[in-house]
Scaffold this motif. Structure first.
Motif, mmCIF file in Angstrom:
data_model
loop_
_atom_site.group_PDB
_atom_site.id
_atom_site.type_symbol
_atom_site.label_atom_id
_atom_site.label_comp_id
_atom_site.label_asym_id
_atom_site.label_seq_id
_atom_site.Cartn_x
_atom_site.Cartn_y
_atom_site.Cartn_z
ATOM 1 N N TYR A 181 0.789 -1.299 0.022
ATOM 2 C CA TYR A 181 0.138 -0.122 -0.195
ATOM 3 C C TYR A 181 0.884 1.111 0.031
ATOM 4 C CZ TYR A 181 -5.004 -1.611 0.857
ATOM 5 O OH TYR A 181 -6.227 -2.008 0.608
ATOM 6 N N ASP A 189 -1.914 14.669 -3.473
ATOM 7 C CA ASP A 189 -2.474 14.067 -4.754
ATOM 8 C C ASP A 189 -1.970 12.840 -5.257
ATOM 9 O OD1 ASP A 189 -0.086 15.585 -5.270
ATOM 10 O OD2 ASP A 189 -1.482 17.111 -6.128
ATOM 11 N N ALA A 191 -1.835 9.504 -6.514
ATOM 12 C CA ALA A 191 -2.820 8.546 -6.597
ATOM 13 C C ALA A 191 -2.593 7.417 -7.824
ATOM 14 C CB ALA A 191 -4.186 9.446 -7.056
ATOM 15 N N SER A 192 -1.618 7.445 -8.366
ATOM 16 C CA SER A 192 -1.304 6.430 -9.444
ATOM 17 C C SER A 192 0.490 6.229 -9.263
ATOM 18 C CB SER A 192 -1.660 7.096 -10.745
ATOM 19 O OG SER A 192 -0.969 7.896 -11.117
ATOM 20 N N ALA A 193 0.547 5.084 -9.991
ATOM 21 C CA ALA A 193 2.158 4.668 -10.367
ATOM 22 C C ALA A 193 3.029 5.735 -10.753
ATOM 23 C CB ALA A 193 2.306 3.633 -11.132
ATOM 24 N N ALA A 194 2.277 6.633 -11.736
ATOM 25 C CA ALA A 194 2.917 7.823 -12.345
ATOM 26 C C ALA A 194 3.408 8.723 -11.460
ATOM 27 C CB ALA A 194 2.159 8.250 -13.386
ATOM 28 N N ASP A 195 2.523 9.129 -10.511
ATOM 29 C CA ASP A 195 2.763 10.024 -9.276
ATOM 30 C C ASP A 195 4.120 9.644 -8.499
ATOM 31 O OD1 ASP A 195 0.515 11.204 -10.288
ATOM 32 O OD2 ASP A 195 -0.967 10.409 -9.093
ATOM 33 N N ILE A 264 -3.437 4.063 0.663
ATOM 34 C CA ILE A 264 -4.251 3.894 -0.512
ATOM 35 C C ILE A 264 -3.668 2.428 -1.257
ATOM 36 C CG2 ILE A 264 -4.442 4.742 -2.946
ATOM 37 C CD1 ILE A 264 -3.085 7.433 -2.019
ATOM 38 N N GLU A 267 -3.369 -1.741 -5.668
ATOM 39 C CA GLU A 267 -3.905 -2.075 -6.739
ATOM 40 C C GLU A 267 -3.892 -0.761 -7.681
ATOM 41 O OE1 GLU A 267 -5.178 -2.929 -3.978
ATOM 42 O OE2 GLU A 267 -5.131 -5.195 -4.028
ATOM 43 N N GLN A 268 -3.857 0.367 -6.974
ATOM 44 C CA GLN A 268 -4.003 1.412 -7.844
ATOM 45 C C GLN A 268 -2.791 2.158 -8.260
ATOM 46 O OE1 GLN A 268 -6.985 3.876 -5.372
ATOM 47 N NE2 GLN A 268 -5.624 5.740 -5.990
ATOM 48 N N PHE A 269 -1.721 1.206 -8.007
ATOM 49 C CA PHE A 269 -0.497 1.698 -8.385
ATOM 50 C C PHE A 269 0.066 0.407 -9.316
ATOM 51 C CE2 PHE A 269 -1.322 4.131 -4.765
ATOM 52 C CZ PHE A 269 -0.748 5.259 -4.877
ATOM 53 N N GLU A 270 -0.752 -0.637 -9.454
ATOM 54 C CA GLU A 270 -0.326 -1.799 -10.082
ATOM 55 C C GLU A 270 0.899 -2.634 -9.354
ATOM 56 O OE1 GLU A 270 0.589 -0.268 -14.035
ATOM 57 O OE2 GLU A 270 -1.248 1.080 -13.646
#
Ligand code: ARG
Length: 314
Positions: A181, A189, A191-195, A264, A267-270
């Protein structure tokens, strides 16, 4: 190569033994003949001929010893231990277990200063099934793998099965699924792998969270802590942008520091699924088999589900 030679020698010895006694008794002989075929395919004919002349006058005892040696070297022949063979590690009646009690709800130090948590309760239940006393050593997570087989018999520490660790230790059957996690300050902000790219990331040293932050996140600046909670404290102090840590501890920290941080889902970050298992000295097939059998019993008799309810779901 050494292993191949031992295997080949054992196979050829058994073959000549089989020829000598007319050779058709039982599963073990069949299995060895298969091995012999396999080994011969792999070896060139000169090697095979050499081994055969060396093995020609071997007796039954010799063949069996060579076979044992090949088994021991190949590591995990749990089948053979299933008949009730007892690991030497348990000969003293004590199972010495290493953990890192900084990982709630799997392991933490309780109000009396004793290690407790799901893993601790689980390994105690396993010890009971094996009829041995369980002694828990609390140590740094990063030194557990190296201590297995010397300072400690086994480790249970929410430890993820990885190929790298498998080079040093064997793992029991998996007992729990996990995922990393990301803990962020409330209002972040991310929220994703790119971030995550280029971020300052806090981790517990030597964990799979550390490996992800170090190897998979581009341009990351990784701060490594002995305790996950120290990483979370630095998150709250603004010294890191996020913390990557396993799901259940992340949820515990989220509620401990309610209103300050958010956890978080990975899964949201793969992030992929991980499996926790007990780490065991490499090649101790008897212990591996005993631990797996105990684990199976604990699952079958409902103890496992009870521990999940008591430690993880409440
Ligand atoms: N599952 C992660 C890993 O195997 C983290 C385990 C940390 N465990 C602990 N007791 N501190 O790398």
């Amino acid at each position: 190569m050494k292993k191949l030679i031992a295997l080949l020698l054992a196979a050829v010895m058994t073959m000549s033994l089989l020829t000598a006694c007319g050779g058709n008794d039982g599963a073990e002989a069949d299995e060895t003949v298969t091995d012999a075929a396999g080994a011969e395919n792999e070896a060139d004919s000169a090697d095979a001929a050499g081994a055969e002349s060396e093995a020609n006058d071997a007796d039954a005892a010799g063949a069996e010893n060579a076979e044992d040696a090949a088994d021991a070297e190949s590591g995990a022949d749990a089948e053979e231990a299933e008949g009730g063979e007892v690991s030497e590690a348990l000969a003293d009646g004590v199972l010495t277990v290493g953990t890192n009690a900084e990982f709630p709800p799997f392991e933490y130090v309780d109000d009396n200063g004793e290690p407790d948590g799901f893993d601790v309760a689980l390994i105690k239940a396993i010890g009971e099934k094996l009829g041995v006393e369980v002694v828990v050593e609390n140590m740094e997570f990063d030194s557990l793998v190296a201590a297995i087989g010397s300072k400690i018999d086994v480790a249970i520490a929410g430890m993820t099965v990885t190929d790298e660790r498998k080079e040093s230790v064997d793992f029991s059957d998996a007992y729990y699924d996990a995922v990393q996690y990301v803990i962020v300050p409330d209002g972040s902000d991310i929220a994703s792998a790119a971030d995550l790219a280029g971020k300052a990331i806090g981790v517990q040293m030597g964990t799979t969270g550390d490996f992800i932050a170090t190897d998979d996140v581009e341009g990351s600046e990784v701060s490594r802590y002995n305790k996950g909670v120290d990483a979370v404290n630095d998150l709250i102090n603004g010294r890191v942008d996020c913390v990557i840590i396993d799901k259940n501890p992340a949820l515990v920290f989220e509620s401990t520091f309610e209103g300050q941080v958010k956890a978080i889902p990975g899964e949201q970050f793969e992030f992929g699924v991980e499996e926790y298992a007990i780490a065991i000295p490499r090649g101790d097939a008897a212990l591996l088999s005993q631990v797996n059998k105990a684990l199976e019993e604990i699952k079958a008799d409902g103890t496992f589900d009870e521990l999940v309810k008591q430690y993880i779901e409440n």
